[in-house]
Enzyme design. Structure first.
Site, PDB file in Angstrom:
ATOM      1  N   ILE A  45       0.866  -1.177   0.000  1.00  0.00           N
ATOM      2  CA  ILE A  45       0.000   0.000   0.000  1.00  0.00           C
ATOM      3  C   ILE A  45       0.905   1.229   0.000  1.00  0.00           C
ATOM      4  CG2 ILE A  45      -2.037  -1.048   1.055  1.00  0.00           C
ATOM      5  CD1 ILE A  45      -1.176  -0.052   3.742  1.00  0.00           C
ATOM      6  N   ASP A  46       0.391   2.333  -0.505  1.00  0.00           N
ATOM      7  CA  ASP A  46       1.198   3.536  -0.674  1.00  0.00           C
ATOM      8  C   ASP A  46       1.706   4.090   0.656  1.00  0.00           C
ATOM      9  OD1 ASP A  46       0.687   3.416  -3.398  1.00  0.00           O
ATOM     10  OD2 ASP A  46      -1.085   4.707  -3.252  1.00  0.00           O
ATOM     11  N   LYS A  47       2.763   4.857   0.574  1.00  0.00           N
ATOM     12  CA  LYS A  47       3.385   5.471   1.754  1.00  0.00           C
ATOM     13  C   LYS A  47       2.369   6.199   2.630  1.00  0.00           C
ATOM     14  CE  LYS A  47       6.626   9.270   2.809  1.00  0.00           C
ATOM     15  NZ  LYS A  47       5.691  10.405   2.935  1.00  0.00           N
TER      16      LYS A  47
END
Length: 305
Positions: A140-142
């Site tokens: 999942i994105d930062k």
């Protein structure tokens, strides 16, 4: 660094084949590409001498393969970071990732990622995706928070990866988006590709884009915003973020997609991976794991009209 040596003797059914084709037959745990590289590095010997990939084996040839492996601790620098572990057993580890934490090492984040933290905590991890992505089967994105499943061995990794490929692993998210969505439910079908003008972004592209499908359900409407639940049918990079911008409802706080959507919150998108459904790699039983949205997300919702 670890050195493992395997030895083989050529039988009549293999005579005349190239050695780079023979080795994957003798040891199915490694690919032809792996053995080709090992030959180039001088880690494959035929009758005690280095060889080349095109060498055709003879009856009773003695093959020695030296597997030279770096250990995880030699490759990944440990990062002291507290982990919010939601579930753990011998096969898998499920983390509630905080907003702001990068999943694996890359440009600008070589030593302060979730992978570095897993190494610090001495977690056993799968290595299928290489030592820089140990354990990582999806990401999942930062600036997206929430559930991330980590695999602790290669068998678990293969089993979970299959569920991702055939879309049987269910991943659901909670998001706050700009504007009031009038319909109660929707399905966004819009193929995605890397943006031609900005390589950090992705965009809807009907010519070269890969299939991307997002389902959404309205949970609550506010005066200027909508709280939604999203379910991924596919798992493209930035999929929910791009799709919501595409229908003119960008996620609040997303400074990469959308315009004027960071007034309410500017520290990252209000997107939280709150639910995972999957089949466990060993028990073969269905598991459902959930975790609530973070406090800062809750506080924003409380103050909305």
């Amino acid at each position: 660094m670890i050195k493992v040596t395997n030895q083989y003797k050529i039988s009549s059914n293999l005579v005349g084949l190239r050695i780079d084709r023979v080795l994957p037959i003798l040891d199915t745990n490694y690919s032809r590409v792996y053995f080709s590289n090992a030959i180039k590095l001088g880690n494959v010997l035929v009758n005690g001498k280095e060889t080349h990939a095109s060498y055709k084996v003879n009856l009773d040839d003695e093959i020695t393969v030296n597997h030279i492996k770096e250990t995880i601790s030699e490759t990944i620098k440990p990062y002291e970071c507290e982990l919010n572990i939601v579930y753990e057993d011998d096969d898998i580890l499920i983390i509630n990732k905080p907003q702001g934490l990068v999943v694996h090492p890359g440009n600008g984040h070589e030593n302060d990622t979730l992978v570095n933290a897993l190494v610090y905590h001495h977690k056993q991890l799968s290595t299928i995706n290489g030592l820089e992505r140990v354990g990582i089967v999806h990401r999942i994105d930062k600036d997206t928070s929430g559930l991330l499943l980590i695999c602790k061995n290669d068998n678990a990794h293969r089993f979970i990866a299959e569920q991702l490929l055939d879309h049987t692993m269910n991943r659901e998210y909670i998001a706050l988006v700009c504007g009031v969505i009038s319909v109660d439910k929707g399905k966004i079908i819009a193929p995605l590709a890397r943006c031609r003008d900005n390589r950090l972004k992705y965009e809807v592209n009907t010519v070269i884009g890969k299939e991307a499908i997002t389902h959404f359900t309205v949970l609550k409407r506010f005066e200027k915003y909508t709280l939604i639940k999203c379910k991924l049918e596919t798992g493209r990079t930035h999929q929910i973020r791009v799709h919501m911008e595409y229908i003119n409802h960008p996620i609040v706080g997303d400074n990469l997609y959308g315009k004027n959507n960071c007034v309410l919150y500017s520290k990252g998108q209000l997107l939280h991976a709150y639910k995972l459904n999957f089949i466990h790699p060993s028990s073969k039983k269905e598991m459902s794991i959930t975790c609530p949205i973070p406090e800062y997300f809750k506080n924003i919702l409380i103050n909305l009209k």
